[in-house]
Scaffold this motif. Structure first.
Motif, short mmCIF file in Angstrom:
data_model
loop_
_atom_site.label_atom_id
_atom_site.label_comp_id
_atom_site.label_asym_id
_atom_site.label_seq_id
_atom_site.Cartn_x
_atom_site.Cartn_y
_atom_site.Cartn_z
N TYR A 1 4.00 8.94 3.81
CA TYR A 1 5.02 7.90 3.95
C TYR A 1 4.92 6.78 2.91
O TYR A 1 5.93 6.12 2.65
N PRO A 2 3.75 6.52 2.27
CA PRO A 2 3.77 5.50 1.22
C PRO A 2 4.74 5.79 0.07
O PRO A 2 5.28 4.87 -0.53
N THR B 1 3.60 -2.00 6.51
CA THR B 1 4.24 -3.30 6.35
C THR B 1 3.69 -4.02 5.13
O THR B 1 4.44 -4.61 4.34
N LEU B 2 2.37 -3.99 4.96
CA LEU B 2 1.74 -4.59 3.78
C LEU B 2 2.26 -3.94 2.51
O LEU B 2 2.56 -4.63 1.53
N LEU B 3 2.38 -2.63 2.52
CA LEU B 3 2.86 -1.90 1.35
C LEU B 3 4.31 -2.27 1.03
O LEU B 3 4.66 -2.46 -0.14
N ALA B 4 5.15 -2.40 2.04
CA ALA B 4 6.55 -2.80 1.83
C ALA B 4 6.64 -4.22 1.29
O ALA B 4 7.50 -4.53 0.47
N PHE B 5 5.75 -5.08 1.75
CA PHE B 5 5.71 -6.45 1.25
C PHE B 5 5.30 -6.48 -0.22
O PHE B 5 5.83 -7.26 -1.01
N ALA B 6 4.35 -5.63 -0.60
CA ALA B 6 3.82 -5.62 -1.97
C ALA B 6 4.70 -4.84 -2.94
O ALA B 6 4.60 -5.04 -4.15
N GLN B 7 5.57 -3.95 -2.45
CA GLN B 7 6.37 -3.09 -3.33
C GLN B 7 7.19 -3.86 -4.37
O GLN B 7 7.16 -3.51 -5.54
N GLY C 1 -0.22 1.10 -5.12
CA GLY C 1 0.21 1.11 -3.73
C GLY C 1 -0.72 1.90 -2.83
O GLY C 1 -1.05 1.47 -1.72
N LEU C 2 -1.18 3.06 -3.31
CA LEU C 2 -2.09 3.87 -2.49
C LEU C 2 -3.43 3.18 -2.30
O LEU C 2 -4.02 3.24 -1.21
N ILE C 3 -3.94 2.53 -3.34
CA ILE C 3 -5.20 1.80 -3.20
C ILE C 3 -5.05 0.70 -2.14
O ILE C 3 -5.89 0.56 -1.25
N LEU C 4 -3.99 -0.07 -2.23
CA LEU C 4 -3.72 -1.14 -1.26
C LEU C 4 -3.59 -0.56 0.15
O LEU C 4 -4.21 -1.07 1.10
N ILE D 1 -7.10 0.94 1.46
CA ILE D 1 -8.06 -0.12 1.80
C ILE D 1 -7.64 -0.80 3.10
O ILE D 1 -8.48 -1.08 3.96
N ALA D 2 -6.34 -1.04 3.27
CA ALA D 2 -5.86 -1.65 4.52
C ALA D 2 -6.16 -0.75 5.72
O ALA D 2 -6.62 -1.23 6.76
N ILE D 3 -5.94 0.55 5.56
CA ILE D 3 -6.24 1.49 6.66
C ILE D 3 -7.72 1.42 7.03
O ILE D 3 -8.07 1.32 8.21
N ILE D 4 -8.60 1.47 6.04
CA ILE D 4 -10.05 1.46 6.31
C ILE D 4 -10.47 0.14 6.93
O ILE D 4 -11.25 0.11 7.89
#
Length: 174
Positions: free
Chosen positions: A39-40, A82-88, A124-127, A130-133
């Motif tokens: 989904y990312p 949500t964090l990823l959508a904010f950073a996109q 994006g994947l790194i962000l 890291i958020a998931i972990i």
């Protein structure tokens, strides 16, 4: 008519990525070191003309539904999405030229080029990972096992999402 076409294609993409995520997570066991997240790609390649609030809410819903249907801890994927959508938009602004900031753009290989797409996807994947972990561990510390999970998952997800982008979205534009 063009707007309803774009909305309906976005709904189809949303459902497709959700189903793909559910199927990959529920029916294929990748082991304890790997988590696959498709989904990312949907979140990172949302067209820039879409309202940022709509993108963030859509990402939250996608993450929440992913959590719900995959049996993971409710809120982990929702928060990371949500964090990823904010950073996109910020990631997109970093890699695009100033003069190309006008008009609708789907930040995929076709519009950005391979190098810029890779930068956005990796960032994006790194962000996201890291958020998931951090959320799974409920700690900002990353031990060796968590680092290994991030690294292996990052490599596998990067390869998978690049293949999806190139195979599905880019091939139609050549």
């Amino acid at each position: 008519m063009k707007n309803s076409n774009s909305i309906s294609s976005d709904i189809i993409l949303f459902i497709s990525f959700l189903i793909a995520q559910i199927l990959l997570t529920n029916f294929i066991d990748f082991g304890p070191l790997v988590f696959i997240s498709v989904y990312p790609l949907y979140i990172l390649t949302r067209p820039r003309h879409i309202n940022s609030v709509v993108s963030i809410v859509t990402a939250f819903i996608l993450g929440f539904l992913t959590d719900y249907f995959t049996g993971s801890i409710l809120g982990i994927n929702a928060a990371a999405a949500t964090l990823l959508a904010f950073a996109q938009p910020l990631l997109l602004k970093v890699v695009t030229r100033k003069e190309s900031n006008e008009g609708p753009l789907r930040p995929g290989i076709a519009d950005l080029g391979f190098r810029r797409f890779i930068i956005i996807l990796l960032s994006g994947l790194i962000l996201h990972h890291i958020a998931i972990i951090w959320l799974e561990n409920f700690s900002l510390q990353i031990d060796f096992y968590s680092f290994l999970r991030i690294l292996i998952s990052l490599v596998l997800n990067f390869i998978l999402l690049t293949m999806i982008e190139f195979g599905i979205f880019y091939k139609n534009l050549r």
